[in-house]
Design a protein around this motif. Structure first.
Motif, PDB file in Angstrom:
ATOM      1  N   ASP A  44       0.836  -1.209   0.000  1.00  0.00           N
ATOM      2  CA  ASP A  44       0.000   0.000   0.000  1.00  0.00           C
ATOM      3  C   ASP A  44       0.868   1.255   0.000  1.00  0.00           C
ATOM      4  O   ASP A  44       0.630   2.207  -0.743  1.00  0.00           O
ATOM      5  N   ARG A  45       1.905   1.186   0.843  1.00  0.00           N
ATOM      6  CA  ARG A  45       2.785   2.352   0.949  1.00  0.00           C
ATOM      7  C   ARG A  45       3.543   2.581  -0.360  1.00  0.00           C
ATOM      8  O   ARG A  45       3.706   3.719  -0.809  1.00  0.00           O
ATOM      9  N   ALA A  46       4.002   1.508  -1.007  1.00  0.00           N
ATOM     10  CA  ALA A  46       4.731   1.642  -2.275  1.00  0.00           C
ATOM     11  C   ALA A  46       3.802   2.205  -3.345  1.00  0.00           C
ATOM     12  O   ALA A  46       4.193   3.076  -4.149  1.00  0.00           O
ATOM     13  N   LEU A  47       2.535   1.715  -3.366  1.00  0.00           N
ATOM     14  CA  LEU A  47       1.564   2.172  -4.362  1.00  0.00           C
ATOM     15  C   LEU A  47       1.262   3.666  -4.180  1.00  0.00           C
ATOM     16  O   LEU A  47       1.163   4.421  -5.155  1.00  0.00           O
ATOM     17  N   THR A  48       1.160   4.105  -2.893  1.00  0.00           N
ATOM     18  CA  THR A  48       0.902   5.532  -2.629  1.00  0.00           C
ATOM     19  C   THR A  48       2.019   6.391  -3.208  1.00  0.00           C
ATOM     20  O   THR A  48       1.793   7.403  -3.861  1.00  0.00           O
ATOM     21  N   ARG A  49       3.264   5.943  -3.035  1.00  0.00           N
ATOM     22  CA  ARG A  49       4.413   6.686  -3.569  1.00  0.00           C
ATOM     23  C   ARG A  49       4.337   6.763  -5.096  1.00  0.00           C
ATOM     24  O   ARG A  49       4.548   7.806  -5.708  1.00  0.00           O
ATOM     25  N   ALA A  50       4.027   5.589  -5.699  1.00  0.00           N
ATOM     26  CA  ALA A  50       3.964   5.542  -7.158  1.00  0.00           C
ATOM     27  C   ALA A  50       2.871   6.481  -7.656  1.00  0.00           C
ATOM     28  O   ALA A  50       3.055   7.224  -8.635  1.00  0.00           O
ATOM     29  N   ASP A  51       1.721   6.488  -6.952  1.00  0.00           N
ATOM     30  CA  ASP A  51       0.612   7.366  -7.334  1.00  0.00           C
ATOM     31  C   ASP A  51       1.046   8.831  -7.274  1.00  0.00           C
ATOM     32  O   ASP A  51       0.794   9.616  -8.206  1.00  0.00           O
ATOM     33  N   LEU A  52       1.732   9.167  -6.168  1.00  0.00           N
ATOM     34  CA  LEU A  52       2.176  10.551  -5.991  1.00  0.00           C
ATOM     35  C   LEU A  52       3.096  10.967  -7.143  1.00  0.00           C
ATOM     36  O   LEU A  52       2.984  12.049  -7.703  1.00  0.00           O
ATOM     37  N   LEU A  53       3.972  10.045  -7.503  1.00  0.00           N
ATOM     38  CA  LEU A  53       4.976  10.345  -8.519  1.00  0.00           C
ATOM     39  C   LEU A  53       4.370  10.416  -9.919  1.00  0.00           C
ATOM     40  O   LEU A  53       4.638  11.335 -10.687  1.00  0.00           O
ATOM     41  N   VAL A  54       3.526   9.457 -10.220  1.00  0.00           N
ATOM     42  CA  VAL A  54       3.022   9.346 -11.593  1.00  0.00           C
ATOM     43  C   VAL A  54       1.818  10.275 -11.812  1.00  0.00           C
ATOM     44  O   VAL A  54       1.734  10.962 -12.822  1.00  0.00           O
ATOM     45  N   LYS A  55       0.898  10.303 -10.829  1.00  0.00           N
ATOM     46  CA  LYS A  55      -0.351  11.046 -11.073  1.00  0.00           C
ATOM     47  C   LYS A  55      -0.246  12.522 -10.688  1.00  0.00           C
ATOM     48  O   LYS A  55      -1.012  13.341 -11.152  1.00  0.00           O
TER      49      LYS A  55
END
Ligand code: ADP
Length: 460
Positions: A44-55
Motif C-alpha cells: 500500500d505504501r509503495a503504491l501511494t508513492r507511485a501514485d504521488l509520482l506518476v499522477k
C-alpha cells in the motif's frame, strides 16, 4: 516401572503432544497473519508513492525522496524502488549506491514479478514485495518494496516465549495431577495387594473388601473372593479326601495286623494257618481294590488334559453299558426307555469321550442295582434342542437328605451304605467326567424309597 508412574507419564505425554500441536498451530497462524498484514501494508505504501509520482505532476522524484526520508511513520529499513520496462530504476526512495540495490537488480526477480504480477519473498530480516504498477497485467512499472517487521518480530518472539512457558507449566501441572489421580485410582489396588499378602492356605475365609461393588476394581475383588471360596472348597475336599483315604486304608491294615498278632499268639495247626492266610488275602484284596480306585481317580484328572471327543448316539452307549453290566451281574434288571421319540439322529447325539461316559453310566446303573433289594434300575433317555439327558431311577435304600451333596466327594459314603461293597469313589469320578463334558449331574432321593440320578449333556 510402577503402573502409577506409567499412567502418569502416558497422561503427561498425551497432554504434552496436544499442547505442543496446539501451540505450534497457534504460532504458525499468528506468523502467517503478521506476514500477510505486513506485506499488504508494504505494498500500500509503495503504491501511494507511485501514485504521488506518476499522477501528481507537482511532486518530483527528489521531493518524494525527501518526503520518504522525513516521514515519521516510516517502516524500519523501508526501501521502495520503481523500475521501468527496461529494468532501469525510475525511482529509489534512498541512494541507490547501497548494497541492497543490487539485490533488486536481480533480473529473475523482476521477470517473475512481471509474469505473476505480484511476488512476496524474504531476504534475511527483510520482507520483500514486488508488484506491477499500475496494478493490471499491462502495468508499465515494477514496484519493489522492502522493510523489516521489527514490531511483528518482537511480538512473535514474545508469543514464542509465552507459549513455551505455558507449555512447560502445562506439562508440569499435568505430571503432578497425573501422579495424584493415578495414585488415587490405584489406591484400592494397593489396599487389595496388602490384604492379599496376608492370605494363607488357612485364612482363606478372610475375604477382600469389595468396595462399592460396582466398578472394575470391586468386580476384581468379587471375582477374587469367589476364587478364594472355590479354593477353600477344594482345600476342604482335599482335607476330607486325605482323612477318608487314611481311614479307608487303616481299617484293612489294622485288621491284617490284628489277624497276624492273634495267629502268632500260640502254635496253630496248618488248617488254622490256612484260614488266617485266607482272611489276610481278603483284606489285602480289599486294599488292592481301594488303591486301584484311587489310581483311577488320579487318572481321570490326568485324562482331562488329553481327552479325545467324538460324536455318537447316546442311546447306543446306554445299550452297550447295559449289555456289559448284565454280563458281569446276571441278577441285575436294567430297563431302558425314551422320554420321547427322537425325530432326527442329532436329537440323541452328543459329543464326548465314549469310554469316559460309559464309566459314568456304568457307575450309576451299577449303584442303582447295588443299593436296591430288587436289583432293578430304570434308565430313561430324554432330549431337547440343546441337551440330552439320562435318568437312572431305582427304588433302593435312598440317601439321607443331608448327605446327597457329599456323596460326590471322593471316598465319601452315606451312613446307610456301609454294609454294601464299595469305596465311595465312583460318583466323584462321574462328576469330574460330566464336568469335562460341560454337563451336569444331579441327584434326588428319598431315604428308604429310592433315588434318581440325572446326567445332562450338551449335544455338541
Ligand atoms: P460306592 O458306591 O463305591 O460307595 P459311589 O461314589 O458310587 O461309591 O457312591 C458314593 C455313595 O453314594 C455311596 O456310598 C452311597 O452312599 C451313595 N449312593 C450312590 N448311589 C446310590 C443309590 N443309587 N442309592 C443309594 N445311595 C447311593
Amino acid at each position: 516401572m510402577k503402573i502409577r508412574t506409567k499412567i502418569a507419564l502416558q497422561f503427561t505425554l498425551i497432554i504434552a503432544l496436544i499442547l505442543a500441536t496446539f501451540s505450534a498451530s497457534f504460532y504458525y497462524i499468528a506468523e502467517q497473519n503478521r506476514k500477510e498484514e505486513f506485506y499488504k501494508n508494504l505494498l500500500d505504501r509503495a503504491l501511494t508513492r507511485a501514485d504521488l509520482l506518476v499522477k501528481n505532476q507537482k511532486i518530483t522524484k527528489s521531493l518524494l525522496k525527501v518526503i520518504d526520508k522525513e516521514t515519521l511513520s516510516k517502516l524500519y529499513s523501508e526501501k521502495v524502488l520503481m523500475f521501468n520496462a527496461d529494468n532501469k530504476i525510475e525511482y529509489a526512495s534512498y541512494d541507490p549506491d547501497s548494497s541492497m540495490i543490487y539485490y533488486y537488480y536481480n533480473a529473475d526477480l523482476l521477470k517473475s514479478v512481471r509474469q505473476r504480477q505480484y511476488v512476496e519473498t524474504v531476504n534475511g530480516n527483510l520482507l520483500v514485495v514486488g508488484a506491477m504498477y499500475p496494478q493490471d497485467t499491462v502495468g508499465k512499472y515494477v514496484l519493489m518494496a522492502s522493510a523489516e517487521d521489527k514490531f511483528g518480530n518482537s511480538q512473535l518472539s514474545q508469543l514464542r516465549e509465552s507459549l513455551a512457558y505455558s507449555f512447560l507449566f502445562g506439562v508440569l501441572i499435568t505430571t503432578v495431577l497425573g501422579f495424584i489421580f493415578a495414585g488415587q485410582s490405584l489406591k484400592p489396588i494397593a489396599g487389595m495387594n496388602k490384604e492379599i499378602s496376608t492370605i494363607t492356605a488357612y485364612s482363606l475365609r478372610k475375604p477382600l473388601n469389595e468396595g462399592n461393588g460396582q466398578d472394575e476394581i470391586a468386580q476384581l475383588a468379587i471375582n477374587f473372593n469367589q476364587m478364594l471360596n472355590r479354593l477353600e472348597q477344594s482345600f476342604d475336599l482335599q482335607r476330607s479326601f486325605v482323612s477318608n483315604a487314611s481311614h479307608e486304608l487303616r481299617t484293612p491294615l489294622a485288621g491284617i495286623k490284628s489277624e497276624i498278632q492273634v495267629a502268632l499268639e500260640e502254635e496253630r495247626t496248618p488248617d488254622e494257618y490256612r484260614k488266617v492266610l485266607r482272611t489276610l488275602l481278603n483284606d489285602t484284596q480289599r486294599l488292592v481294590e481301594l488303591t486301584n480306585s484311587l489310581l483311577q481317580l488320579a487318572q481321570s484328572e490326568k485324562k482331562e488334559r488329553m481327552i479325545n471327543f467324538q460324536e455318537f448316539r447316546l442311546d447306543e452307549l446306554i445299550f452297550q453299558t447295559q449289555e456289559e453290566l448284565q454280563e458281569q451281574h446276571p441278577n441285575y434288571q436294567i430297563y431302558i426307555d425314551f422320554d420321547g421319540i427322537p425325530d432326527r439322529e442329532q436329537d440323541i447325539t452328543v459329543s464326548g469321550n465314549l469310554v469316559l461316559l460309559k464309566t459314568v453310566f456304568s457307575n450309576l446303573i451299577d449303584n442303582a442295582c447295588k443299593y436296591s433289594s430288587d436289583k432293578r434300575a430304570e434308565v430313561r433317555i430324554g432330549f431337547d434342542k440343546k441337551t440330552c439327558s439320562v435318568r437312572v431311577i431305582d427304588k433302593g435304600i435312598g440317601i439321607p437328605e443331608d448327605e446327597t451333596q457329599r456323596i460326590f466327594e471322593p471316598l465319601y459314603r452315606a451312613k446307610n451304605a456301609t454294609s454294601f461293597r464299595g469305596y465311595g469313589i465312583g460318583l466323584s469320578i462321574c462328576r469330574r467326567i460330566v464336568d469335562m463334558h460341560r454337563g451336569t449331574i444331579q441327584v434326588k432321593s428319598q431315604l428308604g424309597l429310592g433315588s434318581t440320578f440325572e446326567v445332562t449333556l450338551p449335544h455338541m
